[in-house]
Write a protein that holds these residues in place. Structure first.
Motif, PDB file in Angstrom:
ATOM      1  N   ARG A  10       0.457  -0.927   0.034  1.00 14.79           N
ATOM      2  CA  ARG A  10      -0.230  -0.551  -0.411  1.00 14.79           C
ATOM      3  C   ARG A  10       1.170   0.889  -0.200  1.00 14.79           C
ATOM      4  N   GLY A  43       0.952   5.366   0.498  1.00 10.89           N
ATOM      5  CA  GLY A  43       0.064   6.699   1.501  1.00 10.89           C
ATOM      6  C   GLY A  43      -0.983   6.361   2.383  1.00 10.89           C
ATOM      7  N   LYS A  44      -1.778   7.530   2.856  1.00 13.26           N
ATOM      8  CA  LYS A  44      -2.944   6.671   3.792  1.00 13.26           C
ATOM      9  C   LYS A  44      -4.798   6.562   3.359  1.00 13.26           C
ATOM     10  N   ASP A  45      -4.228   6.815   2.378  1.00 12.50           N
ATOM     11  CA  ASP A  45      -5.924   6.318   2.057  1.00 12.50           C
ATOM     12  C   ASP A  45      -6.520   4.689   2.474  1.00 12.50           C
ATOM     13  N   PRO A  46      -7.580   4.808   2.281  1.00 15.96           N
ATOM     14  CA  PRO A  46      -7.889   3.002   2.925  1.00 15.96           C
ATOM     15  C   PRO A  46      -7.627   2.646   1.490  1.00 15.96           C
ATOM     16  N   TRP A  47      -6.322   0.992   2.169  1.00 18.50           N
ATOM     17  CA  TRP A  47      -6.355   0.191   0.660  1.00 18.50           C
ATOM     18  C   TRP A  47      -6.967  -1.101   0.976  1.00 18.50           C
ATOM     19  N   GLN A  93      -8.012  -4.581   2.563  1.00 19.70           N
ATOM     20  CA  GLN A  93      -7.180  -5.820   3.574  1.00 19.70           C
ATOM     21  C   GLN A  93      -7.496  -6.890   4.097  1.00 19.70           C
ATOM     22  N   TYR A 119      -3.812  -5.950   5.751  1.00 17.76           N
ATOM     23  CA  TYR A 119      -2.618  -6.291   4.471  1.00 17.76           C
ATOM     24  C   TYR A 119      -2.008  -7.418   5.155  1.00 17.76           C
TER      25      TYR A 119
END
Length: 343
Positions: A252, A254-258, A260, A262
Motif C-alpha cells: 500500500r 499513502g494514507k487512503d484505505p487500501w 485489507q 494487509y
C-alpha cells in the motif's frame, strides 16, 4: 498476419537511483495508479515521492538484481522465448513502464508484417492499475502509430481451469517435503476506491465481505473478487482445510484505505499468535519481481522471524514453468486457428 504481444509491468533499466527515479516517475504519474487530479498527482509524485523514494527503492532493487538484469525482465524474456518455440506466430515482449515499451513491441510486430495482434497482459486478475492501464495505452499507441493494426486482448484468467492447475501444481511442488501451519495468498494491494471505480454496475461493490460472494456482472472487473476467487479455486484444488489458508494484500502507498487485510500486519499477527511455520504465495504476479523477491521474500520473512516465527516458505511465481508455457501457447494457437480466446 497474426502476432502476439506479451505485456508485463516493467522495471528500471538498472538499480541506479537515476534510473529508478525515471521509472517511478512514469509509473506513479499514471492516472490509473495514483488516480487523483493531475496537479495534485504531480505535486505528490514530483514534489514529494521522487525526492525521497528513489534511493530507498534503488537499494531494494540492488538486493534482488540478477547478473543478467532485472528479474522481472529476465523472467519475461525467458517466457517469451519458450512460447516462441511452441507457436509459429511472432511473439514480442513489452512493458507498461520502462523498456521495452508497448510502442517498441508493436513496432517489432509491425516490422514483421503483423496486422492482427493478440495482446496478453501478464496479470491473472483485472485491475485499473494493471490490466486497464495496459489496454488504454496500447489503444492510444495503436491509433497514433499503427492505425491499420487490430489488437485483441486476452481477458483476466484468474479463474481459468488450466491456469489454476498450473498455479496449484507450482504451490504443491514448492511445498513438497516442507512443513507449514498456514499458507497465505498475498496479492498486490490497490486503494479501495479503485474497486468502486471499476464497478460497472455502480452499486454492487461495497467491500463489505459479502459482495464478492454474490453473483454480479461487476465481478468481470472486480479485482478483489478475482483475488478471493483465485484463492478459493486453488484451495479447492489443493484440498486445503478451512482455516489453514487466508488472503491478504501488500504494497500500500499513502494514507487512503487500501484493500485489507494487509500482508505485513497479517504475517506479524500469525507469528505473534504462535504460528512457527508459514508459506506464502503471490498469485497477482506471473513473474517474480521486486514485490515478491524483496518485499515478501526478504522483508516479510524477516518480520515473521523477528516476531517469533521459525520457517517462512516463499513460493516462486509461475514465471516460465513449462506447464505454464504450454497453457499460454495453447491459448495463442487456439486463437490463431479458431479465433477463440480463454474466457
Amino acid at each position: 498476419m497474426k502476432g502476439v504481444l506479451l505485456v508485463n509491468l516493467g522495471s528500471p533499466d538498472s538499480p541506479n537511483p537515476k534510473d529508478v527515479r525515471r521509472y517511478l516517475d512514469q509509473f506513479l504519474m499514471d492516472e490509473r495508479v495514483i488516480d487523483v487530479p493531475y496537479l495534485l498527482r504531480a505535486f505528490l509524485v514530483k514534489g514529494i515521492i521522487l525526492n525521497t523514494r528513489p534511493k530507498k527503492s534503488a537499494a531494494a532493487y540492488k538486493k534482488i538484481w540478477w547478473e543478467e538484469g532485472s528479474p522481472l525482465i529476465v523472467l519475461s524474456e525467458r517466457l517469451q522465448e519458450k512460447i516462441r518455440g511452441n507457436t509459429s506466430l511472432p511473439v514480442s515482449l513489452a512493458m507498461r513502464y520502462g523498456n521495452p515499451s508497448i510502442k517498441h513491441g508493436l513496432q517489432e510486430l509491425h516490422d514483421q508484417g503483423v496486422t492482427d495482434v493478440l495482446m496478453i497482459p501478464l496479470y491473472p486478475q483485472f485491475a485499473m492499475a494493471t490490466t486497464e492501464t495496459i489496454l488504454v495505452l496500447a489503444e492510444k499507441v495503436r491509433k497514433k502509430h499503427f492505425p491499420q493494426m487490430k489488437i485483441t486482448d486476452v481477458p483476466a484468467f484468474y479463474h481459468r481451469k488450466d491456469y489454476i492447475e498450473v498455479l496449484s501444481r507450482s504451490i504443491s511442488e514448492a511445498l513438497e517435503g516442507k512443513e507449514y501451519e498456514h499458507i497465505l495468498f498475498s496479492y498486490h494491494g490497490v486503494p479501495e476506491r479503485h474497486i468502486q471505480k471499476s464497478d460497472i454496475t455502480k452499486s454492487h461493490c461495497k467491500i463489505d465481505g459479502q459482495c464478492c460472494k454474490t453473483a454480479s456482472p461487476a465481478h468481470e472487473f472486480c479485482y478483489r473478487h478475482q483475488c478471493y476467487e483465485t484463492t478459493r479455486q486453488v484451495a479447492d484444488s489443493l484440498e486445503l482445510k478451512e482455516g489453514s489458508y487466508s488472503t491478504s494484500f501488500q504494497s500500500r502507498l499513502g494514507k487512503d484505505p487500501w484493500l485489507q487485510p494487509y500482508t505485513d500486519q497479517t504475517v506479524e499477527d500469525f507469528a505473534e499468535k504462535g504460528v512457527k511455520k508459514m508459506a506464502i504465495v503471490t498469485p497477482a504476479f506471473v513473474s517474480d519481481c521486486l514485490e515478491t523477491l524483496e518485499e515478501i521474500g526478504m522483508e516479510a520473512k524477516e518480520e515473521f522471524i523477528e516476531k517469533g516465527g521459525e520457517e517462512f516458505h516463499v513460493i516462486p511465481c509461475i514465471n516460465d514453468r513449462n506447464d505454464w508455457v504450454e497453457v499460454m501457447s495453447r491459448w495463442i494457437n487456439e486463437w490463431d486457428t479458431a479465433e477463440t480466446l480463454p474466457v
